[in-house]
Motif scaffolding. Structure first.
Motif, PDB file in Angstrom:
ATOM      1  N   ILE A 138     -56.329 -34.794 -10.372  1.00 35.50           N
ATOM      2  CA  ILE A 138     -57.523 -34.252 -11.004  1.00 35.50           C
ATOM      3  C   ILE A 138     -57.108 -33.094 -11.905  1.00 35.50           C
ATOM      4  N   THR A 139     -57.728 -33.007 -13.085  1.00 35.10           N
ATOM      5  CA  THR A 139     -57.466 -31.843 -13.924  1.00 35.10           C
ATOM      6  C   THR A 139     -58.072 -30.619 -13.245  1.00 35.10           C
ATOM      7  N   PRO A 140     -57.381 -29.485 -13.266  1.00 33.60           N
ATOM      8  CA  PRO A 140     -57.871 -28.297 -12.566  1.00 33.60           C
ATOM      9  C   PRO A 140     -59.260 -27.836 -13.014  1.00 33.60           C
ATOM     10  N   ASP A 141     -59.646 -28.116 -14.269  1.00 30.24           N
ATOM     11  CA  ASP A 141     -60.961 -27.669 -14.732  1.00 30.24           C
ATOM     12  C   ASP A 141     -62.085 -28.658 -14.408  1.00 30.24           C
ATOM     13  N   ASN A 142     -61.769 -29.760 -13.738  1.00 31.97           N
ATOM     14  CA  ASN A 142     -62.800 -30.697 -13.307  1.00 31.97           C
ATOM     15  C   ASN A 142     -63.291 -30.261 -11.923  1.00 31.97           C
ATOM     16  N   THR A 143     -64.090 -29.202 -11.921  1.00 32.64           N
ATOM     17  CA  THR A 143     -64.496 -28.574 -10.655  1.00 32.64           C
ATOM     18  C   THR A 143     -65.309 -29.505  -9.763  1.00 32.64           C
ATOM     19  N   ALA A 144     -66.122 -30.373 -10.348  1.00 28.26           N
ATOM     20  CA  ALA A 144     -66.927 -31.292  -9.527  1.00 28.26           C
ATOM     21  C   ALA A 144     -66.028 -32.245  -8.745  1.00 28.26           C
ATOM     22  N   SER A 145     -65.044 -32.843  -9.418  1.00 29.76           N
ATOM     23  CA  SER A 145     -64.132 -33.752  -8.714  1.00 29.76           C
ATOM     24  C   SER A 145     -63.244 -33.000  -7.734  1.00 29.76           C
ATOM     25  N   MET A 146     -62.852 -31.780  -8.070  1.00 29.36           N
ATOM     26  CA  MET A 146     -62.070 -30.979  -7.129  1.00 29.36           C
ATOM     27  C   MET A 146     -62.857 -30.739  -5.837  1.00 29.36           C
ATOM     28  N   ARG A 147     -64.159 -30.448  -5.979  1.00 29.99           N
ATOM     29  CA  ARG A 147     -64.994 -30.247  -4.779  1.00 29.99           C
ATOM     30  C   ARG A 147     -65.077 -31.520  -3.943  1.00 29.99           C
ATOM     31  N   VAL A 148     -65.243 -32.662  -4.595  1.00 29.81           N
ATOM     32  CA  VAL A 148     -65.295 -33.937  -3.874  1.00 29.81           C
ATOM     33  C   VAL A 148     -63.967 -34.162  -3.142  1.00 29.81           C
TER      34      VAL A 148
END
Length: 177
Positions: A138-148
């Protein structure tokens, strides 16, 4: 070889095998700038979408797992995809040998909890049926996917550059004990 793709129902959506008639919507989703902004940054041409669509179907046949179409209850169109695949990306022995998880939603469904619901349902099935370590990037700035990913139990391995973009490689040790 023939494998049946399971159908998974949650209160809000269905994960099902992709059908021939899904290709048009599949290609539309992957051509949307808002979808690919964190996945390579460039909308896909139909030919790349067709290759990915066929690769997904073949993945189920060869490995017994793959990506499902996400269908939101009350909607006739495919809303995205979620599931697992072998990416063979050349990113190292701590990443490449393991099934890679992924989830993608059309922009009109993002931010509604559907991505989390789909990813959780896919991981629940995978944990019961396949029960292996999984990875994702995941790209670090994709906060929604990071949370998932964090909610699913993924932890960072390291950051690498893929196609000119920094991504975080993550791992999940397998089913929760």
């Amino acid at each position: 070889m023939s494998r049946t793709i399971p159908t998974i129902n949650t209160p809000s959506l269905t994960l099902r095998g992709m059908r021939t008639e899904d290709f048009k919507r599949f290609a539309e989703i992957w051509a949307m700038p808002d979808v690919v902004t964190h996945i390579g940054g460039k909308p896909w041409p139909r030919t790349r979408s067709w290759d990915a669509f066929l690769r997904n179907a073949g993945h189920w046949q060869i490995t017994g797992f793959g990506q499902w179409a996400i269908q939101i209850h009350g909607s006739g169109d495919m809303a995205g995809q979620a599931g697992f695949f072998f990416g063979s990306r050349g990113l190292g022995e701590d990443f490449d040998p393991y099934p890679e998880a992924g989830w993608v939603l059309a922009p009109e469904y993002q931010g509604s909890g559907f991505g989390r619901d789909a990813a959780e349902a896919a991981h629940d099935w995978f944990d019961r049926v396949v029960a292996l370590r999984t990875v994702c990037m995941i790209t670090p700035d994709n906060t929604a996917s990071m949370r998932v990913a964090q909610r699913l139990g993924y932890t960072p391995l390291r950051d690498v550059e893929v196609e000119g973009e920094t991504v975080t490689l993550m791992t999940r040790k397998g089913p929760p004990t």
